[in-house]
Design an enzyme around this catalytic site. Structure first.
Site, PDB file in Angstrom:
ATOM      1  CD  GLU A   1     -11.224   4.102  -9.604  1.00 53.45           C
ATOM      2  OE1 GLU A   1     -11.728   3.083  -9.107  1.00 53.45           O
ATOM      3  OE2 GLU A   1     -10.372   4.800  -9.022  1.00 53.45           O
TER       4      GLU A   1
ATOM      5  CE1 TYR B   1       3.019 -13.416  -6.950  1.00 52.26           C
ATOM      6  CE2 TYR B   1       3.262 -13.842  -4.608  1.00 52.26           C
ATOM      7  CZ  TYR B   1       2.631 -13.192  -5.642  1.00 52.26           C
ATOM      8  OH  TYR B   1       1.594 -12.317  -5.370  1.00 52.26           O
TER       9      TYR B   1
HETATM   10  C1  FAD Z   1       0.656  -5.811   0.144  1.00 48.66           C
HETATM   11  C2  FAD Z   1      -0.647  -6.441  -0.274  1.00 48.66           C
HETATM   12  C3  FAD Z   1      -0.651  -7.661  -0.933  1.00 48.66           C
HETATM   13  C4  FAD Z   1      -1.856  -8.277  -1.291  1.00 48.66           C
HETATM   14  N1  FAD Z   1      -1.827  -9.487  -1.921  1.00 48.66           N
HETATM   15  C5  FAD Z   1      -2.994 -10.100  -2.236  1.00 48.66           C
HETATM   16  C6  FAD Z   1      -3.001 -11.369  -2.897  1.00 48.66           C
HETATM   17  O1  FAD Z   1      -1.937 -11.931  -3.220  1.00 48.66           O
HETATM   18  N2  FAD Z   1      -4.200 -11.956  -3.198  1.00 48.66           N
HETATM   19  C7  FAD Z   1      -5.397 -11.361  -2.852  1.00 48.66           C
HETATM   20  O2  FAD Z   1      -6.461 -11.941  -3.135  1.00 48.66           O
HETATM   21  N3  FAD Z   1      -5.414 -10.150  -2.237  1.00 48.66           N
HETATM   22  C8  FAD Z   1      -4.261  -9.513  -1.923  1.00 48.66           C
HETATM   23  N4  FAD Z   1      -4.280  -8.297  -1.307  1.00 48.66           N
HETATM   24  C9  FAD Z   1      -5.583  -7.677  -0.973  1.00 48.66           C
HETATM   25  C10 FAD Z   1      -6.177  -6.959  -2.167  1.00 48.66           C
HETATM   26  O3  FAD Z   1      -5.254  -6.050  -2.705  1.00 48.66           O
HETATM   27  C11 FAD Z   1      -7.441  -6.206  -1.757  1.00 48.66           C
HETATM   28  O4  FAD Z   1      -8.214  -6.991  -0.901  1.00 48.66           O
HETATM   29  C12 FAD Z   1      -8.258  -5.873  -2.994  1.00 48.66           C
HETATM   30  O5  FAD Z   1      -7.552  -4.965  -3.808  1.00 48.66           O
HETATM   31  C13 FAD Z   1      -9.606  -5.292  -2.605  1.00 48.66           C
HETATM   32  O6  FAD Z   1     -10.323  -4.963  -3.763  1.00 48.66           O
HETATM   33  P1  FAD Z   1     -11.451  -3.865  -3.704  1.00 48.66           P
HETATM   34  O7  FAD Z   1     -11.976  -3.763  -5.092  1.00 48.66           O
HETATM   35  O8  FAD Z   1     -12.380  -4.134  -2.590  1.00 48.66           O
HETATM   36  O9  FAD Z   1     -10.700  -2.520  -3.285  1.00 48.66           O
HETATM   37  P2  FAD Z   1      -9.567  -1.721  -4.062  1.00 48.66           P
HETATM   38  O10 FAD Z   1      -8.715  -2.613  -4.861  1.00 48.66           O
HETATM   39  O11 FAD Z   1      -8.914  -0.842  -3.041  1.00 48.66           O
HETATM   40  O12 FAD Z   1     -10.380  -0.819  -5.093  1.00 48.66           O
HETATM   41  C14 FAD Z   1     -11.154   0.279  -4.659  1.00 48.66           C
HETATM   42  C15 FAD Z   1     -11.352   1.208  -5.851  1.00 48.66           C
HETATM   43  O13 FAD Z   1     -12.254   2.227  -5.478  1.00 48.66           O
HETATM   44  C16 FAD Z   1     -11.739   3.477  -5.877  1.00 48.66           C
HETATM   45  N5  FAD Z   1     -12.287   4.470  -4.943  1.00 48.66           N
HETATM   46  C17 FAD Z   1     -11.944   4.661  -3.647  1.00 48.66           C
HETATM   47  N6  FAD Z   1     -12.680   5.643  -3.120  1.00 48.66           N
HETATM   48  C18 FAD Z   1     -13.507   6.088  -4.104  1.00 48.66           C
HETATM   49  C19 FAD Z   1     -14.512   7.100  -4.153  1.00 48.66           C
HETATM   50  N7  FAD Z   1     -14.815   7.866  -3.094  1.00 48.66           N
HETATM   51  N8  FAD Z   1     -15.189   7.281  -5.322  1.00 48.66           N
HETATM   52  C20 FAD Z   1     -14.890   6.506  -6.412  1.00 48.66           C
HETATM   53  N9  FAD Z   1     -13.941   5.545  -6.408  1.00 48.66           N
HETATM   54  C21 FAD Z   1     -13.272   5.341  -5.260  1.00 48.66           C
HETATM   55  C22 FAD Z   1     -10.233   3.322  -5.777  1.00 48.66           C
HETATM   56  O14 FAD Z   1      -9.548   4.275  -6.565  1.00 48.66           O
HETATM   57  C23 FAD Z   1     -10.056   1.899  -6.277  1.00 48.66           C
HETATM   58  O15 FAD Z   1      -9.946   1.841  -7.686  1.00 48.66           O
HETATM   59  C24 FAD Z   1      -3.085  -7.653  -0.965  1.00 48.66           C
HETATM   60  C25 FAD Z   1      -3.083  -6.421  -0.317  1.00 48.66           C
HETATM   61  C26 FAD Z   1      -1.885  -5.815   0.039  1.00 48.66           C
HETATM   62  C27 FAD Z   1      -1.916  -4.492   0.748  1.00 48.66           C
END
Ligand code: FAD
Length: 376
Positions: free
Chosen positions: A34, A213
């Site tokens: 991370e 909510y």
């Molecule tokens: C306003 C908003 C509201 C939302 N509400 C909801 C909801 O109610 N329900 C729902 O299901 N989804 C919701 N989402 C969507 C959800 O937030 C994302 O789809 C979800 O966080 C994606 O998870 P992820 O693990 O793919 O990516 P992320 O959560 O973005 O995690 C990526 C991780 O990788 C790390 N990272 C990035 N680049 C690197 C690198 N080069 N090297 C090492 N680490 C790295 C980052 O620091 C981060 O910790 C919402 C999104 C937004 C913007």
């Protein structure tokens, strides 16, 4: 019995941590890398759809999440000005019985902490920002900004919407800025001085909306998130903190219930809303993208994290019993099985009409990633 793979996971977000837990259950050794030095508890809520709850139950988190989150009777959709109910999407016991899992509303930090609790902390390597990835040698070699290099049998890139792994594999391409921003915050319900904001309400305006909510079982903390065009918004120079006055002005004329919630809000974060078209390629050899890295979407169905969490379960099922020479085929199978569903979710979410009028939600919430058929 195969020895199990050594899998490197990039990113300790919802998708990365869920993958780590699911792959460990499938008998593989994992290490999560991370970029952040520490995790911050961003003031945000997250809806955990019944489909995501199926996966989280399988990872052993149901009791914890039920205790820490709010259990809504419905997701109510109302007109911005009159308050007229446009469609009441019923959750609570009725949906739980129908879909086999509850619909919960959480603090984002609580869901993240729950996922982190099932991955031993020594496996989560912070301050590891991926900068390079190479499959030329024996295994996949990863290079990090801190100078470290590691090699793994397989890599799951869950590094979010600006995925470095995606760029290395398939070329640089910025996600599309929708021209809209989301303001969001969590604050103590006592600031509402007894006002009941309801269980979960989306207030639909003409070109903007706000969803609100509680995020705690006892309603002690409340959350809202908006989507609105912001003229003059500059992607390069935007600040993560939003201006409460600008926000309130943007929702002038909305129903008094909305004004009340905005008036009580002490501060707010904001972020640009970005997305991509469905990607054709998620996998290259022994590297697979997962979550927002391959299917970022607008938040209008509250399904982005749910898709990442579902991905984790399907990925772990595809890798069950697989050895290194079978990884590429298993990853390709994972992608083939996930792409139609996540593409449909991206495109449906983009339309922003989920719940605006009578909506059949079965295809979204009735999916159980542990039991759904996986085609060959
Ligand atoms: C306003 C908003 C509201 C939302 N509400 C909801 C909801 O109610 N329900 C729902 O299901 N989804 C919701 N989402 C969507 C959800 O937030 C994302 O789809 C979800 O966080 C994606 O998870 P992820 O693990 O793919 O990516 P992320 O959560 O973005 O995690 C990526 C991780 O990788 C790390 N990272 C990035 N680049 C690197 C690198 N080069 N090297 C090492 N680490 C790295 C980052 O620091 C981060 O910790 C919402 C999104 C937004 C913007």
């Amino acid at each position: 019995m195969p020895a199990g793979l050594n899998v490197a996971i990039i990113g300790a977000g919802m998708g990365g941590l869920a993958s780590a837990a699911a792959l460990r259950k499938a008998g593989h050794a994992v290490a999560v890398y991370e970029q952040a030095r520490q995790f911050t508890r961003l003031g945000a809520g997250i809806q955990i759809g019944c489909n995501a709850m199926h996966v989280l139950r399988g990872l052993g988190l149901e009791d914890r999440l039920r205790a820490e989150t709010f259990y809504p009777r419905s997701w109510n959709n109302r007109d911005w000005r009159t308050g007229e109910v446009m469609f009441d999407m019923v959750f609570g016991a009725e949906a739980e019985q129908k879909y086999g899992a509850p619909y919960l509303l959480a603090h984002r930090g609580d869901l993240h902490a729950a996922l982190h609790s099932i991955v031993p902390d020594e496996l989560v390597h912070r301050d590891h920002r991926l900068v390079g990835l190479d499959q030329a040698g024996d295994g996949v070699t990863l290079t990090f900004a801190n100078g470290r290099t590691v090699t793994a049998d397989a890599v799951v890139a869950a590094d979010g919407v600006n995925s470095v792994a995606r760029a290395v594999l398939f070329g640089e391409e910025e996600p599309r800025f929708t021209g809209r921003v989301a303001y969001r915050t969590v604050y103590p319900a006592e600031r509402l001085a007894g006002f009941d904001m309801g269980d979960c309400t989306k207030w639909w305006g003409e070109d903007r909306h706000i969803v609100m909510y509680p995020v705690k079982a006892d309603r002690s903390e409340v959350y809202f998130v908006t989507s609105q065009p912001e003229p003059g918004f500059n992607l390069e120079s935007w600040s993560a903190m939003g201006d409460v006055k600008t926000l309130r002005a943007a929702f002038e004329g909305f129903h008094p219930d909305v004004q009340r919630v905005l008036a009580a809000c002490p501060d707010v974060h904001k972020r640009p809303l970005v997305e991509r078209d469905p990607l054709e390629r998620w996998v290259e050899g022994n590297v697979a993208l997962l979550g927002d890295a391959c299917h970022p979407m607008t938040p209008y169905m509250a399904q982005g994290a749910a898709m990442a969490i579902e991905d984790a379960a399907i990925l772990s099922r595809c890798l069950q019993g697989i050895e290194r020479d079978g990884v590429a085929a298993a990853f390709a199978r994972y992608a083939r099985n996930r792409q139609p569903r996540t593409a449909k979710m991206q495109l449906t979410s983009r339309a922003n009409d989920w719940g605006k009028s009578a909506t059949d939600p079965d295809w979204v919430y009735g999916y159980n990633a542990w039991t759904t058929a996986i085609s060959a």
